[in-house]
Design a protein around this motif. Structure first.
Motif, short mmCIF file in Angstrom:
data_model
loop_
_atom_site.label_atom_id
_atom_site.label_comp_id
_atom_site.label_asym_id
_atom_site.label_seq_id
_atom_site.Cartn_x
_atom_site.Cartn_y
_atom_site.Cartn_z
N ASP A 9 48.42 33.52 36.02
CA ASP A 9 48.92 33.25 37.38
C ASP A 9 48.98 31.74 37.54
O ASP A 9 47.98 31.08 37.78
CB ASP A 9 47.98 33.87 38.41
CG ASP A 9 48.50 33.74 39.83
OD1 ASP A 9 49.48 32.98 40.04
OD2 ASP A 9 47.94 34.38 40.73
N THR A 114 41.46 39.60 48.00
CA THR A 114 42.13 40.74 47.35
C THR A 114 42.63 40.35 45.97
O THR A 114 42.94 41.21 45.15
CB THR A 114 43.32 41.24 48.19
OG1 THR A 114 44.31 40.20 48.29
CG2 THR A 114 42.86 41.65 49.57
N TYR A 115 42.72 39.05 45.70
CA TYR A 115 43.29 38.59 44.44
C TYR A 115 42.30 38.63 43.28
O TYR A 115 42.61 38.18 42.19
CB TYR A 115 43.85 37.17 44.60
CG TYR A 115 45.05 37.12 45.51
CD1 TYR A 115 46.25 37.71 45.13
CD2 TYR A 115 44.97 36.51 46.75
CE1 TYR A 115 47.35 37.69 45.97
CE2 TYR A 115 46.07 36.47 47.60
CZ TYR A 115 47.25 37.07 47.20
OH TYR A 115 48.33 37.04 48.03
N LYS A 117 41.49 41.30 41.98
CA LYS A 117 41.90 42.47 41.22
C LYS A 117 42.96 42.12 40.18
O LYS A 117 43.71 41.16 40.32
CB LYS A 117 42.45 43.54 42.17
CG LYS A 117 41.43 44.02 43.20
CD LYS A 117 42.05 45.03 44.14
CE LYS A 117 41.04 45.50 45.18
NZ LYS A 117 41.64 46.48 46.12
N ARG A 119 46.36 42.81 38.82
CA ARG A 119 47.59 43.45 39.30
C ARG A 119 48.42 43.92 38.10
O ARG A 119 48.86 43.10 37.29
CB ARG A 119 48.37 42.48 40.17
CG ARG A 119 47.75 42.32 41.56
CD ARG A 119 48.42 41.25 42.37
NE ARG A 119 47.93 39.92 42.00
CZ ARG A 119 48.44 38.79 42.46
NH1 ARG A 119 49.47 38.82 43.30
NH2 ARG A 119 47.94 37.64 42.09
N VAL A 120 48.57 45.22 37.99
CA VAL A 120 49.20 45.83 36.82
C VAL A 120 50.58 46.36 37.20
O VAL A 120 50.74 47.07 38.19
CB VAL A 120 48.34 46.97 36.26
CG1 VAL A 120 49.00 47.59 35.03
CG2 VAL A 120 46.94 46.47 35.93
N LYS A 121 51.58 46.02 36.39
CA LYS A 121 52.93 46.54 36.56
C LYS A 121 53.47 46.90 35.19
O LYS A 121 53.77 46.03 34.38
CB LYS A 121 53.84 45.51 37.24
CG LYS A 121 55.22 46.07 37.57
CD LYS A 121 56.06 45.04 38.33
CE LYS A 121 57.42 45.62 38.70
NZ LYS A 121 58.26 44.64 39.43
N ILE A 125 49.95 42.65 32.94
CA ILE A 125 48.77 42.49 33.77
C ILE A 125 48.69 41.04 34.23
O ILE A 125 48.62 40.13 33.41
CB ILE A 125 47.49 42.84 32.99
CG1 ILE A 125 47.55 44.29 32.50
CG2 ILE A 125 46.25 42.63 33.86
CD1 ILE A 125 46.40 44.67 31.60
N PRO A 128 43.74 37.54 37.52
CA PRO A 128 43.30 36.92 38.77
C PRO A 128 42.74 35.53 38.56
O PRO A 128 42.13 35.24 37.52
CB PRO A 128 42.21 37.88 39.27
CG PRO A 128 41.69 38.55 38.03
CD PRO A 128 42.88 38.69 37.13
#
Length: 311
Positions: A9, A114-115, A117, A119-121, A125, A128
């Motif tokens: 990120d 919340t970040y 976690k 985030r998987v798409k 992945i 964070p």
């Protein structure tokens, strides 16, 4: 074999080629994911976002012993210019003030947390950025604290040796590596002005020799020249850490609670030391020595002795 991509990120500021941001914002979250998802990764080839040759080697060392199939690719751009511009913008400043207000009102329920976690798409992945919590707010959320504690313990057990270590470690910054001159080095994140080229503690050898003359078990240590496993092992057994302000002081996370860290400030920094927040997060005793306007100052050994004796 299907591939699983671990994407950095790069939109939250802090360059992932820097050891501090890399460890908290990429390496430690990845290790957390790997140790929690052994069944998933066993049947896939893992593809990691390449940060720079030095930091990639840190992850490679761990992966080699994990015996998984992996490779490195440049999956994102450097991503540091946009966050810097946003940081100075009116919009960015307003957003940060609103986030601080939300944090004050909602605590760990604030949206920023919340970040933590992954985030998987599909096969991607997004990793964070746990470093951002510390940088901006001075705290980790409970889930991050739990994950960090488990992952740090996991890595300390992985790195543990039977050899005794020095009680006092004097950190020395490493000299710029030869890879800086290569095309790969010039294109990588954060390699320019590496190590002693930027700043250093000028009298590390003097400090080390003085402490030994006073009966202390001390050692000069160059983290940038050593393996990750050795770094973890050395710092996890140290009772006192001495060094100039810089990313390598992140190694205090391996130390036991209530260990002492003596940090020499540098005029290279204009902001509050993030090490204060890290020390608070890991229950460490931090002593900060002013820089008196010097980028690479010397630290008076007598002052260190006074602190060790009197606290």
């Amino acid at each position: 074999m299907k591939k699983l991509y671990f994407i950095a990120d790069t939109k939250r500021g802090g360059d992932l080629g820097n050891y501090w941001h890399y460890m908290l914002g990429y390496f430690l979250p990845i290790v957390t994911y790997l140790r929690k998802n052994k069944e998933i990764i066993s049947s896939k080839e893992l593809v990691f976002d390449s940060c720079n040759p030095l930091t990639d080697a840190i992850l490679m060392e761990y992966l080699d012993e994990l015996k998984v199939r992996y490779s490195f690719e440049k999956l994102t751009e450097k991503g540091i210019e946009v966050p810097r511009a946003d940081w100075k913008s009116v919009r960015g400043k307003i957003r940060r003030q609103l986030l601080k207000l939300e944090l004050a009102l909602r605590g760990e329920h604030a949206s920023i947390f919340t970040y933590h976690k992954f985030r998987v798409k599909a096969d991607k992945i997004l990793i964070p950025r746990w470093d951002r919590y510390l940088d901006e707010y001075g705290s980790f959320s409970s889930p991050v604290k739990k994950d960090l504690k488990g992952t740090i313990l996991h890595l300390k057990l992985w790195a543990k040796s039977d050899q005794s270590r020095e009680e006092i470690i004097v950190i020395e910054r490493s000299r710029p590596p030869s890879i800086l001159k290569s095309t790969e080095g010039k294109e990588a994140r954060w390699l320019p002005n590496y190590g002693t080229e930027r700043r250093q503690l000028k009298n590390g050898e003097e400090i080390n020799d003085f402490l030994k003359s006073q009966g202390y078990n001390a050692r000069r240590f160059f983290p940038g020249d050593e393996s990750l496993k050795l770094q973890i092992d050395v710092f996890s057994k140290a009772k006192v850490l001495i060094g100039i302000r810089g990313a390598e002081l992140l190694n205090m996370i391996w130390m036991l609670p209530e260990a002492k860290v003596i940090m020499q400030e540098s005029a290279d920094f204009k902001n509050e030391a993030i090490q204060i927040k890290l020390a608070n997060a890991f229950d460490l005793e931090l002593k900060i020595i002013p820089h008196d306007g010097q980028i690479s100052p010397s630290l008076n050994p007598e002052h260190i002795l006074t602190y060790l004796i009197n606290g």
